[in-house]
Enzyme design. Sequence first.
Site, short mmCIF file in Angstrom:
data_model
loop_
_atom_site.label_atom_id
_atom_site.label_comp_id
_atom_site.label_asym_id
_atom_site.label_seq_id
_atom_site.Cartn_x
_atom_site.Cartn_y
_atom_site.Cartn_z
N LYS A 292 -1.17 -1.60 -1.87
CA LYS A 292 0.10 -0.90 -1.96
C LYS A 292 1.11 -1.52 -0.99
O LYS A 292 2.25 -1.82 -1.37
CB LYS A 292 -0.12 0.58 -1.64
CG LYS A 292 0.98 1.48 -2.12
CD LYS A 292 0.61 2.95 -1.88
CE LYS A 292 -0.44 3.43 -2.87
NZ LYS A 292 -1.17 4.64 -2.40
N CYS B 266 -30.83 -13.06 -27.85
CA CYS B 266 -30.63 -12.32 -29.09
C CYS B 266 -30.86 -10.84 -28.90
O CYS B 266 -30.90 -10.08 -29.84
CB CYS B 266 -31.51 -12.88 -30.20
SG CYS B 266 -33.27 -12.74 -29.83
N ARG C 147 0.89 7.06 3.20
CA ARG C 147 -0.13 6.87 2.16
C ARG C 147 -1.19 5.88 2.62
O ARG C 147 -0.90 4.93 3.33
CB ARG C 147 0.48 6.27 0.89
CG ARG C 147 1.57 7.11 0.27
CD ARG C 147 2.21 6.34 -0.89
NE ARG C 147 3.57 6.76 -1.06
CZ ARG C 147 4.06 7.28 -2.20
NH1 ARG C 147 3.29 7.39 -3.26
NH2 ARG C 147 5.31 7.66 -2.28
N SER D 85 -35.30 -18.02 -27.13
CA SER D 85 -34.25 -17.04 -27.33
C SER D 85 -34.69 -15.80 -26.55
O SER D 85 -35.78 -15.27 -26.77
CB SER D 85 -34.12 -16.73 -28.81
OG SER D 85 -33.15 -15.72 -28.99
N MET E 183 -8.03 9.47 1.27
CA MET E 183 -6.87 10.33 1.37
C MET E 183 -5.70 9.68 0.65
O MET E 183 -5.51 8.48 0.73
CB MET E 183 -6.47 10.52 2.84
CG MET E 183 -5.45 11.63 3.00
SD MET E 183 -4.55 11.50 4.55
CE MET E 183 -3.22 10.41 4.07
#
Lengths: 872, 872
Positions: B23, B829, B92, B762, B103
């Site tokens: 932020k 597969c 903030r 496979s 918070m």
Amino acid sequence: MTEKYVYSFDEGDKSMKKLLGGKGANLAEMTTLGIPVPPGFTVTTEACAKYYELGQKYPEGVFEEVREHVKKVEEKMGAVLGGENPLLLSVRSGAAVSMPGMMDTVLNLGLNDKTVQNLIDKTGNERFALDSYRRFIQMFGDVVMGVAHHDFENALEKVKETKGVEFDTDLTAEDLREVISEYKKVVQESAGKMFPEDPFEQLKLSIDAVFSSWNNKRAITYRKLNDIKGLVGTAVNVQAMVFGNMGETSGTGVCFTRDPSTGENVFYGEYLMNAQGEDVVAGIRTPKPISQLEEVMPECYAQLVKIYQDLEKHYKDMQDMEFTIQDGVLYILQTRSGKRTAPAAVRMAVEMVDEGLIDKETALLRVDPNALNQLLHKQLDTIAKDKAEVIAKGLPASPGAAVGKIAFTAERAHEMAEAGETVVLVRTETSPEDIQGMNASQGILTSRGGMTSHAAVVARGMGKCCICGCSDAVIDESSKKLQIKDKTFTEGDWITMDGSAGEVFADKIPVKDPELSGSFGTLIGWADEFRTLKIRTNAETPHDSEVAKGFGAEGIGLCRTEHMFFEGDRVKAVREMILSEDVEGRKKALAKLLPMQKGDFKGIFEVMKGLPVTIRLLDPPLHEFLPHTDAEIKSLAEEMGVTFEKLKEKVDSLHELNPMLGHRGCRLVVTYPEIAEMQTRAIFEAACELAKDGQDIVPEVMIPLVGHMNEFVFNKKIVVETAEKVMEEQGTKLKYMVGTMIEVPRGALTADDIAKEAEFFSFGTNDLTQMTFGFSRDDVGSFVPEYVEQNILENDPFQALDQSGVGQLVKMAVEKGKSSRPDIKLGICGEHGGEPSSIDFCHRVGLDYVSCSPFRVPIARLAAAHAALKNK
Amino acid sequence: MTEKYVYSFDEGDKSMKKLLGGKGANLAEMTTLGIPVPPGFTVTTEACAKYYELGQKYPEGVFEEVREHVKKVEEKMGAVLGGENPLLLSVRSGAAVSMPGMMDTVLNLGLNDKTVQNLIDKTGNERFALDSYRRFIQMFGDVVMGVAHHDFENALEKVKETKGVEFDTDLTAEDLREVISEYKKVVQESAGKMFPEDPFEQLKLSIDAVFSSWNNKRAITYRKLNDIKGLVGTAVNVQAMVFGNMGETSGTGVCFTRDPSTGENVFYGEYLMNAQGEDVVAGIRTPKPISQLEEVMPECYAQLVKIYQDLEKHYKDMQDMEFTIQDGVLYILQTRSGKRTAPAAVRMAVEMVDEGLIDKETALLRVDPNALNQLLHKQLDTIAKDKAEVIAKGLPASPGAAVGKIAFTAERAHEMAEAGETVVLVRTETSPEDIQGMNASQGILTSRGGMTSHAAVVARGMGKCCICGCSDAVIDESSKKLQIKDKTFTEGDWITMDGSAGEVFADKIPVKDPELSGSFGTLIGWADEFRTLKIRTNAETPHDSEVAKGFGAEGIGLCRTEHMFFEGDRVKAVREMILSEDVEGRKKALAKLLPMQKGDFKGIFEVMKGLPVTIRLLDPPLHEFLPHTDAEIKSLAEEMGVTFEKLKEKVDSLHELNPMLGHRGCRLVVTYPEIAEMQTRAIFEAACELAKDGQDIVPEVMIPLVGHMNEFVFNKKIVVETAEKVMEEQGTKLKYMVGTMIEVPRGALTADDIAKEAEFFSFGTNDLTQMTFGFSRDDVGSFVPEYVEQNILENDPFQALDQSGVGQLVKMAVEKGKSSRPDIKLGICGEHGGEPSSIDFCHRVGLDYVSCSPFRVPIARLAAAHAALKNK
């Protein structure tokens, strides 16, 4: 300079096995020791290797060397190959490791139409000479020229028919000449070549055949199956023939330097005068005890005694010797370490140490741990057994003998035993509910299931005789009938089982108790001086713990608490818990179990007196405690006072398609933490109370089926919190450990994470094998026997640990575990903990202990000593 | 020298996320760009780290720095914290990674009894000021002082009751004064401390609270769950408050730089005049479309448009912005990349490339492959759906929508579909016998089973809507009734399902076809330019192969031949084979299957036109082809003309306790080689015939369930011998490969051995997961949900590959396989082959391809591109 490819017997010794093969090296050793061995020589394994390098051609100079050595033999024997006084030879293969897959022997080589007459002239025994000749053609034709054995048999039969005689021995010299002529035709027709009359041609072709047999299919398969690697080829031994059938001053025999069945230090063996080796084996004439030879040929006997004593002293082991006396002259044809029974092996090993012949290490390594099985269980009286008829065979699931009256249900077995009967439990298969009845029985016979079926595992744990998967036994439990072919048995009929052989007999056969003879105790005591692995036992009753301790167990490695849940009335409380709708109901039912579990643990702790005891929390899925058929459900519903529908619904809701991979082990605790709480409380209340009486108890609580660290953390928290609470209540502080089974592949793969929290690992190799292979041990019966037969698997992986697959996970978990917690305690508690090759593996990867069923503890002690000695 | 712990917004930029938090860095970035952001500063994450180092104490000098920065904000705003013209602040938290566990926010900081009056004086809006004050006390009390939220609510309610008002907004200024007074009492009583009037004390405590919240339980759990590591702490953002509710020249709004639901390049959003941010969210007043702002405040609007265009260009992504207009002055409070629907994500990504804003790599990474699911299936009409009632919820087992008439058996479903009805199959659970009926249905609803139950796996394979484990649905198949709570449905009743949401509706809801829009095709096309993994599909019919090819599949990675055995009358021949007593009987029955299998393969080869096709030989245990209840057995016995007893005996003899670990896969071939012979013959006859028509077919024959090299060798021999024989018969020579599934842990552990013989691996990660965890996917429903809930497992390991456990085995097998055969072909597969995180893993360990169900092919293509780009 050409290489040396041929060695006279007097040029080698027993250290040259790699070059001369086992047989050649031993013949050379004896020759060097001055023992009278018919002269001969060995074509080396390197010659064989060279032969293959050159695309199956003789290396240059080899046959010239052979010719020179034949000349030396001729000189020693005063006879000549193909000459007036004809030298006859034997030709045998012999690799560094004994390999039954290869060509064995050609005898009487050197005979042809001319030399056979010379032999007749020399010995004056026409029949003997001709019979030797026809045997030679047959053997040579078979193994060297590839003529089918039965072609010769047909020819022989035809002559016998024409002459109207029944036995070979009734054929006259004239008849034998006819057989010889027929045999030559057979060779000509079948091999498309004449039988070679030239003795050197015969010799050359025979050596050729031995070399070729090194890479025949049987030999390759044998090497593969027995994991024989690093050999370059086979040697060929060529030796002068001597004859024990040249009259009354000739003879032949087999002898052992000690009694191979009891181990007693006496000269043992048998002989026949005027006979060949194969006559002793064939059993047409009855051989005489070796001691009688002293009267017949005192000089030869004295010489033989001196030789046997020298050989045993020289080889420091009991020898199995073959000898032949030709015209009063003694020859030793072979010596090797003799096979012996388990009691004999133990006795000889201990006595040889006492005699100063060998040291303890050698003594220990002389005894195969698996063979001890024979010493550890009741056995059928051998004589009586030999007279009785085996009516069915099954898998030898748990050794020992059992004689008892048939019961078809566990309840009846229990009732009958309570009434003082000896019982054998006969069932299609067993389930955990049958424990009490199994315990009450002498032995268990099932028609289904393999070596690791429930019946087999539990019986081995109990040290009880068990035969599983006896498919000839058709069991109808409802009508209480056992049908074996044309015999029908009903409840109360006597039956006898030999669990070691998997054999079933009708009626009673006398039984002997196991003889824990003095030597046995001594030997196992020595094992403890060398082994580094500790030996624990898997036991869940004071009685089993006592037995195991008597056998030398140093703790309990696995106490399976679920077995305790089936005893007596307990299963009722367990079922009440399962049917409870909520935690409160479950706790109420568990409270009833608490005092009983506590009693169990107290009993075991008291027996083990301070030795470590690892207790595994509840492992099986809950549906194992409920019935499955509608009839059983109905009856239980009535007993419990719930509706059939309710019980049925519960049974259905707990049903699992693959219970092995289902809601069990630590997963149960995530759903029902109260079960672990009760079990932990029982453990710690028991331990605290004993601690107050001054006993030193260190409980090891084991969380089963952990695949993820978080599962362990969840379970451990409950255990630790409960333990701390109980200790506070009791005002006692105990040391204790919390650890886990490593039995899920993911547990092994993430062992570094798990070891951050777990104080010990115990490898549950039964389940680990199931999941690593993807084999359900309850279901492998449909294909694993085929796998072993087709050589896809060497062994049933539930018996011997699969070191290359499952073992990788064990090794990985050990390394990862130690990386997070260097002092982590490591053990194994799967069935493999009592299997010698697996124990060797456990030693090598650095486990601290193995845990096995009580009756395998002595085996494990010896196997652990072997592991320590072999991996020094 | 003291460190710098506080940064003004104009001192940072978006590259400083680690130090300033996400932020803070964004606010700094905007500030630096000259965007009008209310001034403020960030206390760094390092200050937080230091705070913890010092045992939750402020590092020296930090608060002094804060004071200096407050002064700068005061200067910029022309207001003073606690002064006549009071500066109000927001506080903030903001870590480098968004963390909802911490918070969040304190607003209006700086208000107290004195400054609230100043605010009234300044704004002339008493109610606004008082309401702000009481909100501040509540927020501060709650998040900083730990006062329970409901204590404030109770106090508020009491005042409202006394005053007789219903809504907060009806409270007068006088009322609010009373609320404020009550609130202060609440703080005093609950926190035992006075509400702090000093604004700097308020600020200090708030910063303190943010720091402390870094290590609260929620935050720790959140970091653990989301595997967030390496962060040192949270930053704290302190910013001047601006107000959108200061009159008719103030306002607030949220806007997006493009339409987040369609992706259209238009300015999108909404606003409210004279309102605060929370009013827009709360929904009490209806916000207006952003375009209308142009009329109301043309200057601000023009400024906003310029800003949004700049921000999108700057961030090169669609932005989600919050703005406030205070007294005609525009402030941007936040900008971040906006959330969007899948169609919007695709459209924006493609259009931004066209606009030159981003490159293709970025475009690809912008679209979450999982989100494509929304684009690939039929969907319920959103509007109609929103009006309808969800009557039951189950597991969203296979996405898409289905509307149809209820059928309770596969046969009826098939019949009804044949009669032209659209059908939904409703069953307790499905079994392989239901395939035909499932195929005939629009969707499948089951009351039992999890995300990997039979119904779920097959439905996903078919791309059909499926809801599993819908426990509210009580299904009585015998009486043909479906009960959902109080609603009863019978056969033929309409029902609607949303497979993506797991929701069930009564009656019919309109359905939309999937829109494969142009952007979608473009984007997936770009994916192919970057991915290195090939994408194959799991398909066993020409139709599925066609669908998958349409979605871009480059071959078939898994063609499960057993599904073919259930079609039509084939199961009869299969049963005939199972019941045969000998090889001859089995061969006769197999001969009937041969032409059908051959037809299957021909159909698939023709569709795939030279693309590789991997065909797996028969995998399931034979009992899957037989019925299990007595009634079914009886009926089948009659049909087959055998006695009930005989059939019952066969069913019983094939019964397995753990079929998952039983007699299946390559193990079947060891017992019944003729099955593999028939299947191989079918494959090669089909391939040879097409080859003669000029098609280029390279069959890849796959042996399932190999755990030991010898198993593979046994199976391969049969395949190779049969293939060579067929090619000789047909006079055609084809290239072909024989390889294996790696799905048994032992197979992975011994992959070096197996790769000596196997040409491809496979990974069958479904079974590999089952065996590595010891989880039966049919039974995990009883505990895996609890495991996920208790955080023992992060995910269901059958959905996302467990990289730390199962992944270790895959990695090991890849390395070992390559060590023996450097050019070995490697694929996956299992179901994981279509799951993006697992695809990323497959890319990293070096597989050549992934194979998934047809409808996941586009997802896999994109995920493979992601993997290539992320791991460059």
